[in-house]
Write a protein that holds these residues in place. Sequence first.
Motif, PDB file in Angstrom:
ATOM      1  N   VAL A 586       0.838  -1.201   0.000  1.00 59.70           N
ATOM      2  CA  VAL A 586       0.000   0.000   0.000  1.00 59.70           C
ATOM      3  C   VAL A 586       0.871   1.249   0.000  1.00 59.70           C
ATOM      4  O   VAL A 586       0.622   2.208  -0.749  1.00 59.70           O
ATOM      5  CB  VAL A 586      -0.948   0.001   1.219  1.00 59.70           C
ATOM      6  CG1 VAL A 586      -1.661   1.338   1.347  1.00 59.70           C
ATOM      7  CG2 VAL A 586      -1.971  -1.127   1.098  1.00 59.70           C
ATOM      8  N   VAL A 587       1.903   1.259   0.832  1.00 56.69           N
ATOM      9  CA  VAL A 587       2.790   2.424   0.913  1.00 56.69           C
ATOM     10  C   VAL A 587       3.528   2.625  -0.404  1.00 56.69           C
ATOM     11  O   VAL A 587       3.618   3.740  -0.928  1.00 56.69           O
ATOM     12  CB  VAL A 587       3.787   2.250   2.081  1.00 56.69           C
ATOM     13  CG1 VAL A 587       4.829   3.364   2.057  1.00 56.69           C
ATOM     14  CG2 VAL A 587       3.055   2.242   3.413  1.00 56.69           C
ATOM     15  N   MET A 588       4.042   1.532  -0.972  1.00 60.84           N
ATOM     16  CA  MET A 588       4.842   1.653  -2.196  1.00 60.84           C
ATOM     17  C   MET A 588       3.982   1.899  -3.433  1.00 60.84           C
ATOM     18  O   MET A 588       4.499   2.331  -4.465  1.00 60.84           O
ATOM     19  CB  MET A 588       5.676   0.390  -2.391  1.00 60.84           C
ATOM     20  CG  MET A 588       6.718   0.152  -1.302  1.00 60.84           C
ATOM     21  SD  MET A 588       7.797   1.578  -1.022  1.00 60.84           S
ATOM     22  CE  MET A 588       8.617   1.690  -2.596  1.00 60.84           C
ATOM     23  N   SER A 589       2.683   1.635  -3.358  1.00 64.42           N
ATOM     24  CA  SER A 589       1.823   1.900  -4.515  1.00 64.42           C
ATOM     25  C   SER A 589       1.793   3.397  -4.837  1.00 64.42           C
ATOM     26  O   SER A 589       1.640   3.794  -6.001  1.00 64.42           O
ATOM     27  CB  SER A 589       0.408   1.390  -4.246  1.00 64.42           C
ATOM     28  OG  SER A 589      -0.205   2.111  -3.187  1.00 64.42           O
ATOM     29  N   PHE A 590       1.949   4.242  -3.804  1.00 67.28           N
ATOM     30  CA  PHE A 590       1.986   5.689  -4.051  1.00 67.28           C
ATOM     31  C   PHE A 590       3.226   6.071  -4.857  1.00 67.28           C
ATOM     32  O   PHE A 590       3.194   6.997  -5.665  1.00 67.28           O
ATOM     33  CB  PHE A 590       1.965   6.448  -2.721  1.00 67.28           C
ATOM     34  CG  PHE A 590       0.673   6.301  -1.966  1.00 67.28           C
ATOM     35  CD1 PHE A 590      -0.449   7.027  -2.337  1.00 67.28           C
ATOM     36  CD2 PHE A 590       0.563   5.430  -0.894  1.00 67.28           C
ATOM     37  CE1 PHE A 590      -1.646   6.915  -1.646  1.00 67.28           C
ATOM     38  CE2 PHE A 590      -0.626   5.292  -0.207  1.00 67.28           C
ATOM     39  CZ  PHE A 590      -1.742   6.034  -0.589  1.00 67.28           C
ATOM     40  N   LYS A 591       4.318   5.341  -4.636  1.00 72.48           N
ATOM     41  CA  LYS A 591       5.526   5.623  -5.398  1.00 72.48           C
ATOM     42  C   LYS A 591       5.347   5.251  -6.862  1.00 72.48           C
ATOM     43  O   LYS A 591       5.829   5.955  -7.758  1.00 72.48           O
ATOM     44  CB  LYS A 591       6.708   4.863  -4.794  1.00 72.48           C
ATOM     45  CG  LYS A 591       8.031   5.185  -5.458  1.00 72.48           C
ATOM     46  CD  LYS A 591       9.193   4.677  -4.657  1.00 72.48           C
ATOM     47  CE  LYS A 591      10.504   5.147  -5.268  1.00 72.48           C
ATOM     48  NZ  LYS A 591      11.672   4.777  -4.460  1.00 72.48           N
ATOM     49  N   VAL A 592       4.630   4.129  -7.108  1.00 74.69           N
ATOM     50  CA  VAL A 592       4.371   3.717  -8.494  1.00 74.69           C
ATOM     51  C   VAL A 592       3.498   4.760  -9.188  1.00 74.69           C
ATOM     52  O   VAL A 592       3.704   5.097 -10.356  1.00 74.69           O
ATOM     53  CB  VAL A 592       3.704   2.332  -8.513  1.00 74.69           C
ATOM     54  CG1 VAL A 592       3.327   1.945  -9.941  1.00 74.69           C
ATOM     55  CG2 VAL A 592       4.629   1.286  -7.907  1.00 74.69           C
ATOM     56  N   ARG A 593       2.539   5.295  -8.471  1.00 75.89           N
ATOM     57  CA  ARG A 593       1.635   6.291  -9.065  1.00 75.89           C
ATOM     58  C   ARG A 593       2.400   7.570  -9.451  1.00 75.89           C
ATOM     59  O   ARG A 593       2.022   8.272 -10.389  1.00 75.89           O
ATOM     60  CB  ARG A 593       0.519   6.643  -8.083  1.00 75.89           C
ATOM     61  CG  ARG A 593      -0.430   5.491  -7.783  1.00 75.89           C
ATOM     62  CD  ARG A 593      -1.429   5.884  -6.704  1.00 75.89           C
ATOM     63  NE  ARG A 593      -2.246   4.765  -6.283  1.00 75.89           N
ATOM     64  CZ  ARG A 593      -3.379   4.382  -6.881  1.00 75.89           C
ATOM     65  NH1 ARG A 593      -3.815   5.071  -7.936  1.00 75.89           N
ATOM     66  NH2 ARG A 593      -4.066   3.356  -6.446  1.00 75.89           N
ATOM     67  N   LYS A 594       3.462   7.886  -8.718  1.00 80.43           N
ATOM     68  CA  LYS A 594       4.182   9.139  -8.953  1.00 80.43           C
ATOM     69  C   LYS A 594       5.239   9.038 -10.049  1.00 80.43           C
ATOM     70  O   LYS A 594       5.908  10.030 -10.340  1.00 80.43           O
ATOM     71  CB  LYS A 594       4.847   9.594  -7.649  1.00 80.43           C
ATOM     72  CG  LYS A 594       3.861  10.032  -6.571  1.00 80.43           C
ATOM     73  CD  LYS A 594       4.574  10.475  -5.306  1.00 80.43           C
ATOM     74  CE  LYS A 594       3.584  10.917  -4.238  1.00 80.43           C
ATOM     75  NZ  LYS A 594       4.281  11.332  -2.995  1.00 80.43           N
ATOM     76  N   ILE A 595       5.425   7.870 -10.633  1.00 76.84           N
ATOM     77  CA  ILE A 595       6.444   7.725 -11.681  1.00 76.84           C
ATOM     78  C   ILE A 595       6.038   8.547 -12.910  1.00 76.84           C
ATOM     79  O   ILE A 595       4.946   8.360 -13.462  1.00 76.84           O
ATOM     80  CB  ILE A 595       6.628   6.239 -12.052  1.00 76.84           C
ATOM     81  CG1 ILE A 595       7.243   5.468 -10.875  1.00 76.84           C
ATOM     82  CG2 ILE A 595       7.508   6.101 -13.299  1.00 76.84           C
ATOM     83  CD1 ILE A 595       7.401   3.985 -11.118  1.00 76.84           C
ATOM     84  N   ASP A 596       6.903   9.429 -13.307  1.00 75.45           N
ATOM     85  CA  ASP A 596       6.660  10.285 -14.478  1.00 75.45           C
ATOM     86  C   ASP A 596       7.145   9.561 -15.726  1.00 75.45           C
ATOM     87  O   ASP A 596       8.333   9.241 -15.853  1.00 75.45           O
ATOM     88  CB  ASP A 596       7.391  11.615 -14.310  1.00 75.45           C
ATOM     89  CG  ASP A 596       6.974  12.631 -15.374  1.00 75.45           C
ATOM     90  OD1 ASP A 596       7.212  12.362 -16.571  1.00 75.45           O
ATOM     91  OD2 ASP A 596       6.414  13.674 -14.989  1.00 75.45           O
TER      92      ASP A 596
END
Length: 605
Positions: A586-596
């Motif tokens: 769940v925490v790391m899913s936010f990092k995937v969403r922010k990938i440009d």
Amino acid sequence: MEQARIDLEEGQKEYDKAVEETNQTLADAKAQIDDAQEQLDSFDELKWYVFSRDDNPGYGDYESDTQRVDAVASVFPVFFIAVVILVTLTTMTRMVEDQRIQIGTLKALGYSSKAITGKYFIYSFLAGIIGCAVGLVVGIFLFPSLIYMAYGAMYPALPNLIYSVPWLYPFLAIIAAILCTSFVSILACYNPLRVQPAILMRPKAPKPGKRILLERVSFIWKHLSFTSKVTARNLFRYKIRFLMTILGVAGCTALIIAALGLNDSVSVIGQKQFVDITRYNTTLVFNKEKSAAEADTMKSYLNENEYTKQNIFVSMQSAVTHNADDSVTMDTYLVVPESTEDFSSYIELKNRVSKEELQMSNDGVIITEKISMKLGLNVGDYVTFRVDDQEYQAPITGITENYAYHYIYMPPAVYEQVFGEPVTYTNAFAIVPDLDDTVKSEIADDLLERDDIMALSYNDTIIDQFNNTISSMQAIVVVIVLTAGALAFVVLYNLTNINIEERVREIATIKVLGFNMKETISYVFRENIILTLLGIAIGLGLGTIMTDFVVNIIELDLVMFGRGVSWISYVGSVLITLVFAILVMVVMSFKVRKIDMIESLKSNE
């Protein structure tokens, strides 16, 4: 003069009165002494019993609890340090890989390998120092206070906790932590520094894809979807991450199972020993040893009482069991019942492994399992023991399941053969109906009014003591489970973060190809789920082995812990590990969403 004479007469009267009172007090005291001497003369034989502080039940129980905590503390840090090495290795390896261009530039500018390695050494060294500082505060102040509070519920008279720092252990912990982190940083720099600067200054080529074993199993491979095939290839493409994730999750799962299994091993003692094995619930202690003829009067009284009519007389003597060279000794109770026919109604004699019911016979004695384990004795061997500094031996006909204290069960005929004298009885075991405390107290008062009964105890008190011990042990279990869960979170977070960082361009590519966010996240974390499940599966087996090891290490001399882990503990360890794994995703899913996508797909040149 007249006043002086009056004062003298009054003083003489007070003196005479005091003398009279003193003589009366002395006469009363002498009468009491004479009465006490008559009572002493009425006893046939007197014995002195000298008790030290160790014989106090409260002190002995508390000492056993502290030994148990000390044993736990001597085992689990080894496994935590192993996980620390794993986390540090993956972190430092990833840092060095991310800074390949910087390392190549530094080498090209003339910096030596020693100077470059020193940069990462200092980083890991400082991280280790900061971690040790935080760990010392938590380990010296927080954990002891939590455990002490848990034992405070069991021992309400405990004084306030006094913090005493055993400097040797913090020193060893700091040295171990610094060595682990620093050595890992040197190891991570070793291979990159062997490469030429020109090669280091270029991005590292991605690992080439290879056919995997599953592809050769065509009837399975051809039914897999495209994403499933990619996932399978990626799992074996990044072998280091594959092994690190599995080992990290397996280690954390094993730690949780070991903690819960330890709780299982301790918690079964009360139920198995004082309910399943010990079937009587009341013990009467006689004022002196009684022959069969002397015990008839008391036997008749107990049989006529509606509450104690189910009883059996026994002889209980303290003995010291030992091996051949007397290097291992065990405090043991020698139990001789008046009859072996109905003894199973009071104490269940059963082999723990084979579940075979054991019967006392005139061929020898039955010993408890811990005696067999510690002294290396089996059926057919002779057990050697001392009673009042006299050596005796008896053949072993059975080994019975037992968890608290140590016993030798001997039939009356064997007792007469070994000791050369008839049995005298010291105790009675009774099965009193399940009554409320008030009635039990009345029964105890009635029985203790008899001159030939010195003491009475109910097993309820012993069971309560064991339950208190279990509740205090649960505080330790909670601390270990939370710590192991936190380590699982750190390991999974670290490895997942590395996985995403290494595959930013790949993730950006599939997003460009039209994968929506749900499909992208599923594509990235599918591998984590598979590796987590594999790690949990391995951790279940490793945890079982670890539990057996820990139980054998911390088991006290007077008890034998239960063997085996309950299915609830297995399920609980799996769920706890999965909760932390899901939390990481769940925490790391936010990092995937922010990938440009645009920035990630730019050239690395």
